[in-house]
Design an enzyme around this catalytic site. Sequence first.
Site, mmCIF file in Angstrom:
data_model
loop_
_atom_site.group_PDB
_atom_site.id
_atom_site.type_symbol
_atom_site.label_atom_id
_atom_site.label_comp_id
_atom_site.label_asym_id
_atom_site.label_seq_id
_atom_site.Cartn_x
_atom_site.Cartn_y
_atom_site.Cartn_z
ATOM 1 N N TYR A 102 0.894 -1.388 0.030
ATOM 2 C CA TYR A 102 0.206 -0.026 -0.056
ATOM 3 C C TYR A 102 0.917 1.206 -0.143
ATOM 4 O O TYR A 102 0.556 2.059 -0.768
ATOM 5 C CB TYR A 102 -0.958 0.030 1.062
ATOM 6 C CG TYR A 102 -1.937 1.083 1.257
ATOM 7 C CD1 TYR A 102 -2.963 1.272 0.531
ATOM 8 C CD2 TYR A 102 -1.639 2.244 2.066
ATOM 9 C CE1 TYR A 102 -3.978 2.158 0.341
ATOM 10 C CE2 TYR A 102 -2.751 3.259 2.080
ATOM 11 C CZ TYR A 102 -3.769 3.185 1.188
ATOM 12 O OH TYR A 102 -4.771 4.421 1.398
ATOM 13 N N LYS A 123 1.086 4.070 -2.946
ATOM 14 C CA LYS A 123 0.736 5.420 -2.827
ATOM 15 C C LYS A 123 1.961 6.350 -2.995
ATOM 16 O O LYS A 123 1.918 7.595 -3.631
ATOM 17 C CB LYS A 123 0.207 5.566 -1.319
ATOM 18 C CG LYS A 123 -1.143 5.098 -1.059
ATOM 19 C CD LYS A 123 -2.181 5.651 -2.136
ATOM 20 C CE LYS A 123 -3.650 4.960 -2.092
ATOM 21 N NZ LYS A 123 -4.600 5.839 -2.940
#
Length: 244
Positions: A149, A153
């Site tokens: 994640y 990002k």
Amino acid sequence: MDLGLAGRRALVTGAGKGIGRSTVLALKAAGAQVVAVSRTREDLDDLVRECPGVEPVCVDLADWEATEQALSNVGPADLLVNNAAVALLQPFLEVTKEACVTSFNVNLRAVIQVSQIVAKGMIARGVPGAIVNVSSQASQRALTNHTVYCSTKGALYMLTKMMALELGPHKIRVNAVNPTVVMTPMGRTNWSDPHKAKAMLDRIPLGKFAEVENVVDTILFLLSNRSGMTTGSTLPVDGGFLAT
């Protein structure tokens, strides 16, 4: 404050729940026309019942071909909110191929594809536009068990700058928002453990998590001409988390 969004046409991904859904409702309330994209038909049906006039598009953005087909006929858009994302939490040594493929497909590749489709339409019509990528404080801070994640990002952080650089000459602005934990229904459930919540809250100078409207208000500001000289920026909505 009038943000001047009335009459403009916006496309919002990840529109079925949470930040995306609230963004759709706020845009409609501001007078915009909205195309709502979600992979879950039930969520879209519920959204249309609550907010008639929303144009629903049901597609899994992890599927490149299906996305191309679904979005090729939605018509022009002046505004885009890339909100769809997945968060598959695994420690580094246990990261799976499946988690990598799914996360990068949705959190990064889909942003590229959807933005290409929308931006090409803006350029063909010769109109200015605005794009907001919904990122996370995880784009700039390492968080335990967030290997994939955080990586997606982090890539979105640089993608936002690249899009701003190359789309700027076409009068298309591109910015991102970096929320902390947001109190969506899912956020309230996931952070209901006081001990887990305290560990994060202790890192936030304001001592609280974000409410959905904190993020939505920031998105609408970045979509509006009130931020007309802002592009390539990432705006934290994190209570000071990234300042520590």
